[in-house]
Scaffold this motif. Sequence first.
Motif, short mmCIF file in Angstrom:
data_model
loop_
_atom_site.label_atom_id
_atom_site.label_comp_id
_atom_site.label_asym_id
_atom_site.label_seq_id
_atom_site.Cartn_x
_atom_site.Cartn_y
_atom_site.Cartn_z
N GLY A 98 0.81 -1.21 0.00
CA GLY A 98 0.00 0.00 0.00
C GLY A 98 0.84 1.26 0.00
N GLU A 99 2.03 1.19 0.57
CA GLU A 99 2.93 2.35 0.60
C GLU A 99 3.95 2.28 -0.53
N HIS A 100 4.57 1.12 -0.70
CA HIS A 100 5.62 0.96 -1.71
C HIS A 100 5.13 0.23 -2.96
N PHE A 101 4.12 -0.58 -2.82
CA PHE A 101 3.50 -1.26 -3.95
C PHE A 101 2.07 -1.62 -3.60
N GLU A 102 1.26 -1.79 -4.63
CA GLU A 102 -0.13 -2.17 -4.40
C GLU A 102 -0.65 -2.97 -5.58
N VAL A 103 -1.60 -3.83 -5.30
CA VAL A 103 -2.27 -4.60 -6.35
C VAL A 103 -3.35 -3.69 -6.94
N VAL A 104 -3.31 -3.53 -8.25
CA VAL A 104 -4.33 -2.73 -8.94
C VAL A 104 -5.13 -3.66 -9.85
N ASP A 105 -6.41 -3.39 -9.96
CA ASP A 105 -7.28 -4.21 -10.79
C ASP A 105 -7.83 -3.35 -11.92
N ARG A 106 -7.47 -3.74 -13.13
CA ARG A 106 -7.95 -3.06 -14.32
C ARG A 106 -8.69 -4.09 -15.16
N THR A 107 -9.17 -3.67 -16.29
CA THR A 107 -9.81 -4.61 -17.21
C THR A 107 -9.16 -4.49 -18.58
N ILE A 108 -9.33 -5.54 -19.36
CA ILE A 108 -8.81 -5.54 -20.74
C ILE A 108 -9.85 -6.25 -21.61
N ASP A 109 -10.12 -5.68 -22.76
CA ASP A 109 -11.05 -6.26 -23.73
C ASP A 109 -10.23 -7.11 -24.70
N ILE A 110 -10.18 -8.40 -24.46
CA ILE A 110 -9.33 -9.31 -25.23
C ILE A 110 -9.70 -9.33 -26.71
N GLU A 111 -10.99 -9.39 -27.01
CA GLU A 111 -11.43 -9.49 -28.41
C GLU A 111 -11.03 -8.27 -29.23
N ASN A 112 -11.07 -7.09 -28.62
CA ASN A 112 -10.80 -5.85 -29.35
C ASN A 112 -9.39 -5.30 -29.12
N PHE A 113 -8.56 -6.03 -28.37
CA PHE A 113 -7.21 -5.57 -28.10
C PHE A 113 -6.36 -5.76 -29.35
N LYS A 114 -5.74 -4.68 -29.81
CA LYS A 114 -4.93 -4.72 -31.03
C LYS A 114 -3.45 -4.86 -30.67
N LEU A 115 -2.83 -5.87 -31.23
CA LEU A 115 -1.40 -6.09 -31.04
C LEU A 115 -0.62 -5.44 -32.16
N GLY A 116 0.58 -4.97 -31.84
CA GLY A 116 1.49 -4.49 -32.85
C GLY A 116 2.21 -5.68 -33.49
N GLU A 117 3.14 -5.40 -34.35
CA GLU A 117 3.91 -6.44 -35.03
C GLU A 117 4.76 -7.21 -34.02
N ASN A 118 4.72 -8.54 -34.10
CA ASN A 118 5.51 -9.44 -33.25
C ASN A 118 5.23 -9.28 -31.75
N GLU A 119 3.99 -9.00 -31.39
CA GLU A 119 3.63 -8.86 -29.98
C GLU A 119 2.77 -10.03 -29.53
N LEU A 120 2.77 -10.24 -28.21
CA LEU A 120 1.98 -11.30 -27.60
C LEU A 120 1.08 -10.70 -26.53
N LEU A 121 -0.10 -11.26 -26.38
CA LEU A 121 -0.96 -10.98 -25.23
C LEU A 121 -0.96 -12.26 -24.42
N LEU A 122 -0.53 -12.16 -23.16
CA LEU A 122 -0.33 -13.34 -22.32
C LEU A 122 -1.28 -13.36 -21.15
N LYS A 123 -1.63 -14.57 -20.72
CA LYS A 123 -2.35 -14.78 -19.47
C LYS A 123 -1.38 -15.48 -18.54
N ASN A 124 -1.03 -14.81 -17.45
CA ASN A 124 -0.07 -15.39 -16.52
C ASN A 124 -0.69 -16.55 -15.76
N ALA A 125 0.03 -17.65 -15.72
CA ALA A 125 -0.37 -18.80 -14.91
C ALA A 125 0.34 -18.73 -13.56
N TYR A 126 1.61 -18.34 -13.57
CA TYR A 126 2.42 -18.22 -12.36
C TYR A 126 3.35 -17.03 -12.51
#
Length: 112
Positions: A21-49
């Motif tokens: 809370g002072e030095h770091f905090e977990v933030v919750d945002r959203t992302i629209d996967i279907e409409n998310f545009k990637l640039g050339e040679n980019e990846l959209l990842l879902k972290n497992a660990y």
Amino acid sequence: MVVSNKGVLFKAIPTGHPVIGEHFEVVDRTIDIENFKLGENELLLKNAYISLDPYIRERMREPHIESYIPPFHVGKVMVGDGTSVVIKSTHPQYHEGDIVAGFTAFIPIGRG
């Protein structure tokens, strides 16, 4: 499809033990996967660990202090070693469903 996109935001450089809370905090945002545009040679990842190893404290330092690993930047999402699943890809060597490992964060690769 809009999904949760949590991250750990680096807020301030600690002088002693980091405090949530002072030095770091977990933030919750959203992302629209279907409409998310990637640039050339980019990846959209879902972290497992994602690893939160003790070396992370070494990265919570002033940028001018030299070390074997780059410092975190205040206001940016922290990264760590992780394992992820490729959700979308414009890279010819990576395809949806592939498992990848390396330094990762809760942000799209190449955008953070």
